[in-house]
Design a protein around this motif. Sequence first.
Motif, mmCIF file in Angstrom:
data_model
loop_
_atom_site.group_PDB
_atom_site.id
_atom_site.type_symbol
_atom_site.label_atom_id
_atom_site.label_comp_id
_atom_site.label_asym_id
_atom_site.label_seq_id
_atom_site.Cartn_x
_atom_site.Cartn_y
_atom_site.Cartn_z
ATOM 1 N N GLN A 155 31.990 34.517 -48.424
ATOM 2 C CA GLN A 155 30.882 34.687 -49.444
ATOM 3 C C GLN A 155 31.771 34.489 -50.833
ATOM 4 O O GLN A 155 31.236 33.774 -51.720
ATOM 5 N N VAL A 156 33.018 35.064 -50.918
ATOM 6 C CA VAL A 156 33.574 34.884 -52.197
ATOM 7 C C VAL A 156 34.357 33.303 -52.222
ATOM 8 O O VAL A 156 34.098 32.771 -53.220
ATOM 9 N N PHE A 157 34.632 32.705 -51.166
ATOM 10 C CA PHE A 157 35.020 31.393 -51.224
ATOM 11 C C PHE A 157 33.831 30.355 -51.392
ATOM 12 O O PHE A 157 34.066 29.405 -52.179
ATOM 13 N N ALA A 158 32.729 30.246 -51.019
ATOM 14 C CA ALA A 158 31.671 29.780 -51.072
ATOM 15 C C ALA A 158 31.085 29.975 -52.747
ATOM 16 O O ALA A 158 30.681 28.918 -53.212
ATOM 17 N N ARG A 159 31.091 31.092 -53.174
ATOM 18 C CA ARG A 159 30.856 31.401 -54.513
ATOM 19 C C ARG A 159 31.662 30.698 -55.666
ATOM 20 O O ARG A 159 31.409 30.164 -56.564
ATOM 21 N N LEU A 160 32.886 30.850 -55.406
ATOM 22 C CA LEU A 160 33.973 30.590 -56.368
ATOM 23 C C LEU A 160 34.564 29.268 -56.137
ATOM 24 O O LEU A 160 34.855 28.515 -57.206
ATOM 25 N N VAL A 161 34.508 28.844 -54.873
ATOM 26 C CA VAL A 161 35.303 27.524 -54.678
ATOM 27 C C VAL A 161 34.335 26.390 -54.590
ATOM 28 O O VAL A 161 34.328 25.314 -55.129
ATOM 29 N N LEU A 162 33.350 26.782 -53.503
ATOM 30 C CA LEU A 162 32.394 25.653 -53.243
ATOM 31 C C LEU A 162 31.179 25.576 -54.270
ATOM 32 O O LEU A 162 30.393 24.637 -54.297
ATOM 33 N N GLN A 163 31.200 26.586 -55.367
ATOM 34 C CA GLN A 163 30.155 26.858 -56.007
ATOM 35 C C GLN A 163 28.633 26.750 -55.382
ATOM 36 O O GLN A 163 27.592 26.069 -55.873
ATOM 37 N N SER A 164 28.733 27.009 -54.283
ATOM 38 C CA SER A 164 27.400 27.104 -53.464
ATOM 39 C C SER A 164 27.256 28.441 -52.723
ATOM 40 O O SER A 164 27.646 28.508 -51.603
ATOM 41 N N PRO A 165 26.697 29.408 -53.396
ATOM 42 C CA PRO A 165 26.656 30.864 -52.782
ATOM 43 C C PRO A 165 25.775 30.757 -51.600
ATOM 44 O O PRO A 165 24.816 29.925 -51.717
ATOM 45 N N VAL A 166 26.196 31.698 -50.550
ATOM 46 C CA VAL A 166 25.118 31.744 -49.439
ATOM 47 C C VAL A 166 24.458 32.991 -49.626
ATOM 48 O O VAL A 166 25.045 34.005 -49.988
ATOM 49 N N THR A 167 23.418 32.969 -48.985
ATOM 50 C CA THR A 167 22.488 34.095 -49.238
ATOM 51 C C THR A 167 22.685 35.109 -47.636
ATOM 52 O O THR A 167 22.513 36.335 -48.070
ATOM 53 N N TRP A 168 23.164 34.577 -46.529
ATOM 54 C CA TRP A 168 23.251 35.208 -45.547
ATOM 55 C C TRP A 168 24.423 36.228 -45.453
ATOM 56 O O TRP A 168 24.543 37.395 -44.952
ATOM 57 N N SER A 169 25.618 36.006 -46.194
ATOM 58 C CA SER A 169 26.991 36.662 -45.809
ATOM 59 C C SER A 169 26.849 38.068 -46.437
ATOM 60 O O SER A 169 27.516 39.091 -45.843
ATOM 61 N N GLU A 170 26.244 38.478 -47.456
ATOM 62 C CA GLU A 170 26.097 39.666 -47.990
ATOM 63 C C GLU A 170 25.335 40.547 -47.311
ATOM 64 O O GLU A 170 25.772 41.723 -47.055
ATOM 65 N N GLU A 171 24.146 39.995 -46.690
ATOM 66 C CA GLU A 171 23.357 41.068 -45.908
ATOM 67 C C GLU A 171 24.060 41.107 -44.397
ATOM 68 O O GLU A 171 24.097 42.204 -44.107
ATOM 69 N N LEU A 172 24.899 40.223 -44.038
ATOM 70 C CA LEU A 172 25.507 40.355 -42.580
ATOM 71 C C LEU A 172 26.636 41.568 -43.087
ATOM 72 O O LEU A 172 26.868 42.195 -42.143
ATOM 73 N N ALA A 173 27.335 41.370 -44.037
ATOM 74 C CA ALA A 173 28.427 42.047 -44.248
ATOM 75 C C ALA A 173 28.051 43.576 -44.384
ATOM 76 O O ALA A 173 28.553 44.491 -43.975
ATOM 77 N N LYS A 174 26.894 43.853 -45.020
ATOM 78 C CA LYS A 174 26.304 45.040 -45.133
ATOM 79 C C LYS A 174 26.038 45.721 -43.545
ATOM 80 O O LYS A 174 26.226 46.865 -43.432
ATOM 81 N N MET A 175 25.223 44.809 -43.102
ATOM 82 C CA MET A 175 24.965 45.486 -41.519
ATOM 83 C C MET A 175 26.254 45.686 -40.750
ATOM 84 O O MET A 175 26.205 46.571 -40.068
ATOM 85 N N LEU A 176 27.335 44.742 -40.960
ATOM 86 C CA LEU A 176 28.585 44.869 -40.083
ATOM 87 C C LEU A 176 29.135 46.414 -40.541
ATOM 88 O O LEU A 176 29.735 46.901 -39.762
ATOM 89 N N PHE A 177 29.023 46.608 -41.950
ATOM 90 C CA PHE A 177 29.831 47.649 -42.302
ATOM 91 C C PHE A 177 28.978 48.782 -41.892
ATOM 92 O O PHE A 177 29.607 49.977 -41.500
ATOM 93 N N VAL A 178 27.606 48.955 -41.797
ATOM 94 C CA VAL A 178 26.878 50.057 -40.975
ATOM 95 C C VAL A 178 27.465 50.318 -39.474
ATOM 96 O O VAL A 178 27.413 51.406 -39.133
#
Length: 215
Positions: free
Chosen positions: A30-53
Amino acid sequence: MERIHKITTHILGAFCIALFVLLVFSTTWQVFARLVLQSPVTWSEELAKMLFVWLSFLGLAFVYGERGHMAVEFLTRRSGERGERFFAIWTHVAALLLGAIALVWGGWNAAMNAWSQNLTALPLNMGSVYLVMPISGLALVLYAIYHIVEIAAGRESTYPIPEAEAALAELDKIKAEAEAEGALTNVMPDGNDAVNPADVRDVTFDAGEKKGARL
């Protein structure tokens, strides 16, 4: 019960490791895609929340099985051996009730009620997120039954013994066995009132190695 405890711990440990690796990967991507690729992904944050739970609930059951949760023993340690055992068993009974009612029964109902609610960025539903609750609760119940049986039978201490205390107890046991076999005789030279700690340590470790003990 011992076999069930080991199998459950092994499975939970493997799942926790896998979930943690996936959590690190999804967050890093998520961080790499947003800061390096300049193309944020929408699924990574939701997946991270689910994995954390999932990691939180399964980790809770895993740590409980290993008796790693904090325990306040100030009063129970002063209630005598029978009182201490009673309170120790009662804590696991309370954990059993929590796992059976709140997690297994309540978590299953929550998962079924949310099964029709879809996630926005993942091809999953909210029920799959809540499904970890009854799974964690079932493991908690199995662990609680195991601890109750073991404490009642006297095969497990009422409260977890710190590693340092266990190591000292093992050292005392090896010293006692070595003294019984005469391994510590003639360590102190004639005319001395004190024993050299290094000499005692060396003899003790030698005795432990002969018996295949680990310190």
